[in-house]
Write an enzyme that holds these catalytic residues in place. Structure first.
Site, PDB file in Angstrom:
ATOM      1  N   ARG A   8     -44.019   4.403 -10.977  1.00  0.00           N
ATOM      2  CA  ARG A   8     -43.540   4.582 -12.348  1.00  0.00           C
ATOM      3  C   ARG A   8     -44.243   5.790 -12.965  1.00  0.00           C
ATOM      4  O   ARG A   8     -45.163   6.337 -12.384  1.00  0.00           O
ATOM      5  CB  ARG A   8     -43.793   3.321 -13.178  1.00  0.00           C
ATOM      6  N   ARG A  12     -33.481   4.335 -12.910  1.00  0.00           N
ATOM      7  CA  ARG A  12     -34.102   4.375 -14.244  1.00  0.00           C
ATOM      8  C   ARG A  12     -33.496   5.561 -14.993  1.00  0.00           C
ATOM      9  O   ARG A  12     -33.695   6.713 -14.596  1.00  0.00           O
ATOM     10  CB  ARG A  12     -35.627   4.487 -14.134  1.00  0.00           C
ATOM     11  N   ASN A  28     -40.681   8.378 -25.026  1.00  0.00           N
ATOM     12  CA  ASN A  28     -41.836   7.856 -24.282  1.00  0.00           C
ATOM     13  C   ASN A  28     -41.841   6.333 -24.429  1.00  0.00           C
ATOM     14  O   ASN A  28     -40.968   5.765 -25.097  1.00  0.00           O
ATOM     15  CB  ASN A  28     -43.136   8.482 -24.810  1.00  0.00           C
ATOM     16  N   LYS A  29     -42.799   5.714 -23.815  1.00  0.00           N
ATOM     17  CA  LYS A  29     -42.874   4.243 -23.793  1.00  0.00           C
ATOM     18  C   LYS A  29     -42.687   3.634 -25.176  1.00  0.00           C
ATOM     19  O   LYS A  29     -43.237   4.154 -26.153  1.00  0.00           O
ATOM     20  CB  LYS A  29     -44.236   3.846 -23.199  1.00  0.00           C
ATOM     21  N   ASP A  59     -41.298  10.924 -21.264  1.00  0.00           N
ATOM     22  CA  ASP A  59     -40.318  10.697 -20.195  1.00  0.00           C
ATOM     23  C   ASP A  59     -39.184  11.693 -20.260  1.00  0.00           C
ATOM     24  O   ASP A  59     -38.500  11.961 -19.256  1.00  0.00           O
ATOM     25  CB  ASP A  59     -39.766   9.275 -20.283  1.00  0.00           C
ATOM     26  N   GLN A 115     -48.933  -1.397 -19.142  1.00  0.00           N
ATOM     27  CA  GLN A 115     -49.387  -0.199 -18.410  1.00  0.00           C
ATOM     28  C   GLN A 115     -50.719   0.315 -18.968  1.00  0.00           C
ATOM     29  O   GLN A 115     -51.489   0.956 -18.262  1.00  0.00           O
ATOM     30  CB  GLN A 115     -48.334   0.917 -18.500  1.00  0.00           C
TER      31      GLN A 115
HETATM   32  O1  MRU Z   1     -41.887   2.450 -17.823  1.00  0.00           O
HETATM   33  P1  MRU Z   1     -42.929   3.429 -17.333  1.00  0.00           P
HETATM   34  O2  MRU Z   1     -44.232   2.795 -17.037  1.00  0.00           O
HETATM   35  O3  MRU Z   1     -42.396   4.286 -16.221  1.00  0.00           O
HETATM   36  O4  MRU Z   1     -43.145   4.386 -18.592  1.00  0.00           O
HETATM   37  C1  MRU Z   1     -44.022   5.467 -18.456  1.00  0.00           C
HETATM   38  C2  MRU Z   1     -44.274   6.201 -19.721  1.00  0.00           C
HETATM   39  O5  MRU Z   1     -43.688   5.940 -20.739  1.00  0.00           O
HETATM   40  C3  MRU Z   1     -45.229   7.348 -19.636  1.00  0.00           C
HETATM   41  O6  MRU Z   1     -45.896   7.533 -20.844  1.00  0.00           O
HETATM   42  C4  MRU Z   1     -44.448   8.643 -19.301  1.00  0.00           C
HETATM   43  O7  MRU Z   1     -43.665   8.462 -18.148  1.00  0.00           O
HETATM   44  C5  MRU Z   1     -45.325   9.811 -19.109  1.00  0.00           C
HETATM   45  S1  MRU Z   1     -46.182   9.722 -17.576  1.00  0.00           S
HETATM   46  C6  MRU Z   1     -47.077  11.141 -17.381  1.00  0.00           C
END
Ligand code: MRU
Length: 346
Positions: free
Chosen positions: A51, A94, A249-250, A240, A199
């Site tokens: 991820r 995704r 982002n998350k 992302d 995470q």
């Molecule tokens: O769902 P995930 O764990 O893949 O989400 C990841 C994030 O939101 C990170 O902050 C993003 O990918 C940046 S990683 C350098």
């Protein structure tokens, strides 16, 4: 690659497979898994075993290489169709992190260029390895550009995991933190747990503590209160996808940006150029919705009644006016982004 110092994800030349750290097992276990089929890789991506946007870019690139080297097809046209189908499967796993499609497309372009199946296999593996190697360099550049934004002594809030585990190594937002620490700065990190998949608590805390970087875990809900108390000097997160008007982002990132602006705390984003998608706007991006079990259960334990609806967005979008700077591998971009994004469009 060893159990002690693994890259997050790598190509194993001897076996023609992908090896990666299964992030669902952290922090309890750091287990390296070998992946030999596209179906297993797609499942691993959906389950978040691999991820984080840059790591997904590498996984996408290596996935196409895997489909190529494992193919027994001898006819070049039919080979390309088979590899293209694998690419489509991976692309759909995704939808929000743009790096996944970016990594896939880089290798597909090489496959399209090849004059024979043998050449296509060779080029695919070489390009996938190039994507991985470039990622390390990119993160180091982001770190070097970004650490100048940090005062000599500071407490930094971060959300989710934008670290070594989300890339090949080093990280984007955590890469900036690592570079600041390496430059001798006294940096303390506040890691938000990042509900519902944690995470922050599972991954960010694990990798920072392992590097001896001062990290304190908080529930996502206490970030604004800590800002109000003057306990946070700046916020830095990964991304992302960065469109012409927003940073994806998350889920939870947007509320940190709103709270940071209210408390006059700088809000920074760290991301490689490959995360930019300037041809799209916020409205045109699909935000991944994940299953209700992630919220309604904690392992075996039920946390919500059966008949209650659940809305589980994996990401949110933060409008660019809340972002004070974006640290990239070509430098630090600032407002007005309509001007500074010209450097990305080149
Ligand atoms: O769902 P995930 O764990 O893949 O989400 C990841 C994030 O939101 C990170 O902050 C993003 O990918 C940046 S990683 C350098």
């Amino acid at each position: 690659m060893t159990e002690e110092e693994p890259y997050t994800i790598a190509w194993e030349e001897e076996t023609g497979s992908i090896v990666y750290i299964d992030q669902t097992l952290l922090p309890g276990q750091c287990r390296v898994v070998r992946c030999t089929t596209i179906d297993d890789l797609a499942r691993a991506i959906r389950r978040l075993e691999v991820r984080g946007a840059p790591a997904l870019g590498i996984a996408g690139a290596m996935g196409v290489a895997l489909a190529a080297v494992r193919s027994t097809e001898e006819d070049l046209d039919r080979f390309r169709v088979e590899v293209g189908q694998a690419a489509d499967l991976l692309r759909g796993t995704r939808p929000t992190a743009v790096n996944l499609a970016w990594g896939i497309d880089r290798v597909i372009r090489k496959v399209a260029m090849a004059a024979s199946v043998e050449e296509a296999k060779r080029l695919a593996v070489a390009e996938a390895n190039a994507v991985a190697e470039e990622d390390e360099l990119t993160c180091r550049k982001i770190g070097a550009f970004g650490e100048g934004l940090f005062p000599n002594r500071c407490t930094v809030l971060t959300h989710c995991n934008a670290g070594a585990l989300a890339c090949r190594c080093w990280g984007t937002a955590l890469g900036v933190i690592r570079s600041a620490v390496a430059a001798g700065k006294d940096v303390r990190v506040i890691a938000c747990e990042t509900r519902p998949l944690n995470q922050g608590s599972r991954l960010t805390c694990w990798e920072l503590a392992r590097d001896g970087i001062d990290v304190t875990l908080i529930p996502d809900s206490s970030a604004a209160y800590l800002m109000r108390k003057g306990a946070i000097d700046l916020v830095i997160v990964g991304a992302d996808r960065i469109t012409g008007d927003a940073v994806f982002n998350k889920i939870g990132t947007y509320m940190h940006a709103v709270a940071a602006r209210h408390h006059k705390i700088p809000f920074y984003v760290a991301a490689p150029v490959s995360t930019f998608d300037l041809t799209r706007t916020e409205e045109e991006v699909t935000v991944e919705e994940r299953n209700r079990a992630e919220l309604a259960y904690c392992g075996e334990r039920q946390l919500a009644p059966d008949d209650v609806a659940v809305l589980n967005y994996a990401f949110d979008a933060t409008p660019l006016d809340l972002v004070d700077a974006i640290v990239t591998d070509i430098g630090v971009l600032r407002q007005p982004y309509t001007e500074s994004f010209r450097l990305i469009r080149k």
